[in-house]
Design a protein around this motif. Sequence first.
Motif, PDB file in Angstrom:
ATOM      1  N   TYR A 263     -11.040   6.533  -4.148  1.00 26.38           N
ATOM      2  CA  TYR A 263      -9.790   7.267  -3.922  1.00 26.38           C
ATOM      3  C   TYR A 263     -10.022   8.471  -3.005  1.00 26.38           C
ATOM      4  O   TYR A 263     -10.113   9.609  -3.448  1.00 26.38           O
ATOM      5  CB  TYR A 263      -9.191   7.731  -5.254  1.00 26.38           C
ATOM      6  CG  TYR A 263      -8.825   6.616  -6.197  1.00 26.38           C
ATOM      7  CD1 TYR A 263      -8.917   5.276  -5.822  1.00 26.38           C
ATOM      8  CD2 TYR A 263      -8.382   6.903  -7.490  1.00 26.38           C
ATOM      9  CE1 TYR A 263      -8.579   4.254  -6.696  1.00 26.38           C
ATOM     10  CE2 TYR A 263      -8.043   5.888  -8.361  1.00 26.38           C
ATOM     11  CZ  TYR A 263      -8.145   4.571  -7.965  1.00 26.38           C
ATOM     12  OH  TYR A 263      -7.809   3.568  -8.837  1.00 26.38           O
TER      13      TYR A 263
ATOM     14  N   VAL B 290       0.811  -1.233   0.000  1.00 31.09           N
ATOM     15  CA  VAL B 290       0.000   0.000   0.000  1.00 31.09           C
ATOM     16  C   VAL B 290       0.846   1.286   0.000  1.00 31.09           C
ATOM     17  O   VAL B 290       0.355   2.354   0.318  1.00 31.09           O
ATOM     18  CB  VAL B 290      -1.005   0.003   1.194  1.00 31.09           C
ATOM     19  CG1 VAL B 290      -2.111  -1.024   0.990  1.00 31.09           C
ATOM     20  CG2 VAL B 290      -0.308  -0.219   2.533  1.00 31.09           C
TER      21      VAL B 290
ATOM     22  N   SER C 130      -5.489   7.949  -0.565  1.00 29.83           N
ATOM     23  CA  SER C 130      -4.360   8.708  -0.025  1.00 29.83           C
ATOM     24  C   SER C 130      -4.697   9.287   1.360  1.00 29.83           C
ATOM     25  O   SER C 130      -4.886  10.496   1.508  1.00 29.83           O
ATOM     26  CB  SER C 130      -3.993   9.813  -1.014  1.00 29.83           C
ATOM     27  OG  SER C 130      -2.779  10.399  -0.634  1.00 29.83           O
TER      28      SER C 130
ATOM     29  N   SER D  67      -0.796   6.319  -1.473  1.00 30.61           N
ATOM     30  CA  SER D  67       0.000   5.922  -0.309  1.00 30.61           C
ATOM     31  C   SER D  67      -0.909   5.815   0.907  1.00 30.61           C
ATOM     32  O   SER D  67      -1.755   6.684   1.131  1.00 30.61           O
ATOM     33  CB  SER D  67       1.107   6.935  -0.017  1.00 30.61           C
ATOM     34  OG  SER D  67       1.646   6.693   1.279  1.00 30.61           O
ATOM     35  N   ALA D  68      -0.714   4.750   1.695  1.00 34.24           N
ATOM     36  CA  ALA D  68      -1.511   4.551   2.923  1.00 34.24           C
ATOM     37  C   ALA D  68      -0.972   5.380   4.081  1.00 34.24           C
ATOM     38  O   ALA D  68      -1.405   5.216   5.220  1.00 34.24           O
ATOM     39  CB  ALA D  68      -1.537   3.083   3.302  1.00 34.24           C
TER      40      ALA D  68
ATOM     41  N   ILE E 221      -3.796   2.649  -5.045  1.00 36.12           N
ATOM     42  CA  ILE E 221      -3.274   3.180  -3.774  1.00 36.12           C
ATOM     43  C   ILE E 221      -2.172   4.183  -4.099  1.00 36.12           C
ATOM     44  O   ILE E 221      -1.142   3.802  -4.673  1.00 36.12           O
ATOM     45  CB  ILE E 221      -2.616   2.088  -2.896  1.00 36.12           C
ATOM     46  CG1 ILE E 221      -3.468   0.829  -2.764  1.00 36.12           C
ATOM     47  CG2 ILE E 221      -2.238   2.675  -1.533  1.00 36.12           C
ATOM     48  CD1 ILE E 221      -4.566   0.924  -1.758  1.00 36.12           C
TER      49      ILE E 221
ATOM     50  N   GLY F 250      -4.879   6.981  -6.534  1.00 37.92           N
ATOM     51  CA  GLY F 250      -5.360   5.973  -5.598  1.00 37.92           C
ATOM     52  C   GLY F 250      -5.669   6.610  -4.255  1.00 37.92           C
ATOM     53  O   GLY F 250      -5.504   7.823  -4.060  1.00 37.92           O
TER      54      GLY F 250
ATOM     55  N   SER G 273       1.824   6.917  -7.963  1.00 34.51           N
ATOM     56  CA  SER G 273       2.028   5.556  -7.468  1.00 34.51           C
ATOM     57  C   SER G 273       2.238   4.607  -8.632  1.00 34.51           C
ATOM     58  O   SER G 273       1.598   4.732  -9.682  1.00 34.51           O
ATOM     59  CB  SER G 273       0.797   5.127  -6.672  1.00 34.51           C
ATOM     60  OG  SER G 273       0.841   3.740  -6.433  1.00 34.51           O
TER      61      SER G 273
END
Length: 292
Positions: free
Chosen positions: A162, A57, A140, A95-96, A93, A138, A88
């Motif tokens: 998203y 992720v 975030s 960034s998680a 995704i 994605g 990404s």
Amino acid sequence: MALVAARGTLLRAGVRLGTEAAACGRNGTRRSASHRVLVEPDAAAGIATIKFKNPPVNSLTLEFLTELIICLEKLENDKTFRGVILTSNSPGIFSAGLDLREMCGKNPAHYAEYWRAVQELWLKLYVSNMILVAAINGASPAGGCLMSLSCDYRVLADNPRYKVGLNETLLGIVAPFWFRDTLVNTIGHRASERALQLGLLFPPAEALQVGMVDQVVPEDQVHSTALSVITQWLAIPDHARQLTKSMMRKATTDNLIKQREADIQNFVSFISRDSIQKSLQMYIEKLKQKKS
Ligand SMILES: CC/C=C\C/C=C\CCC/C=C/CC(=O)SCCNC(=O)CCNC(=O)[C@H](O)C(C)(C)COP(=O)(O)OP(=O)(O)OC[C@H]1O[C@@H](n2cnc3c(N)ncnc32)[C@H](O)[C@@H]1OP(=O)(O)O
């Protein structure tokens, strides 16, 4: 000094600096010696695309943070590149955010090293001389959102999954003052107050309305839109744009720089509390259960 610390982390992580340097080469071919950060340089255009590649992720582990910091520093020092797109490598995704496992069950020295790296990434992004555009392809949340808020322009793919926002309170943790300041500088005080207290994650239309992103476009147009934005910004003379950016943002980064060590100590003592560790563990467990 921060770069030295970052390099220390990389060396401990077994990353060779010679190959790391090659990852940010400028001959137009993709170099992937850096494991988690892909750089696609377009030297003729003066633009590089950084693609996050830290599965599953793109959470900000210490190693990923360190590679990103070194990569940004190399691009910053290479006058070929005036603009960077952050995106990404795994659509779905962006960034998680901060890696939950870096903040759970570790010792104070680790938390301190980790937090210094988080600070360093933000400082590198927020007052970069380059034009930074986030091509958000994605979800975030939290630290992922902070990275995009630290750019000069944000393009978000139009997909209801998203969501973007600073959701720290939902984890039982508190966004530090410089996360808050970055948000306030972007969407204003009242909207930030509501978003931060409620830990709101905004789907695209709402993100656009509140000003968390500058544009929402169909998913397959995120990168091309980011490129055309950066091309427009490149038309502005660098020295004038850079001084203006600094005038707008430097007070915010100076505020962290002057209390950087205290901020690290705050983080370490906050994150080490039993109650906070329990909240984080429960949150990780919830993420696991979501799957089954
Ligand atoms: C007084 C105050 C003083 C000081 C304050 C100091 C500090 C506190 C502030 C600290 C700031 C923190 C900012 C942050 O960034 S915290 C992180 C917040 N992130 C999230 O909430 C995101 C959580 N993840 C998700 O919502 C979903 O995973 C996501 C939408 C990103 C993707 O969903 P998807 O369904 O595609 O994947 P999952 O099945 O959920 O996840 C796959 C595996 O990845 C693991 N995972 C997810 N997120 C993280 C993460 N952030 N860190 C580490 N690992 C993560 C997830 O657990 C799955 O793992 P496995 O089960 O496969 O092992």
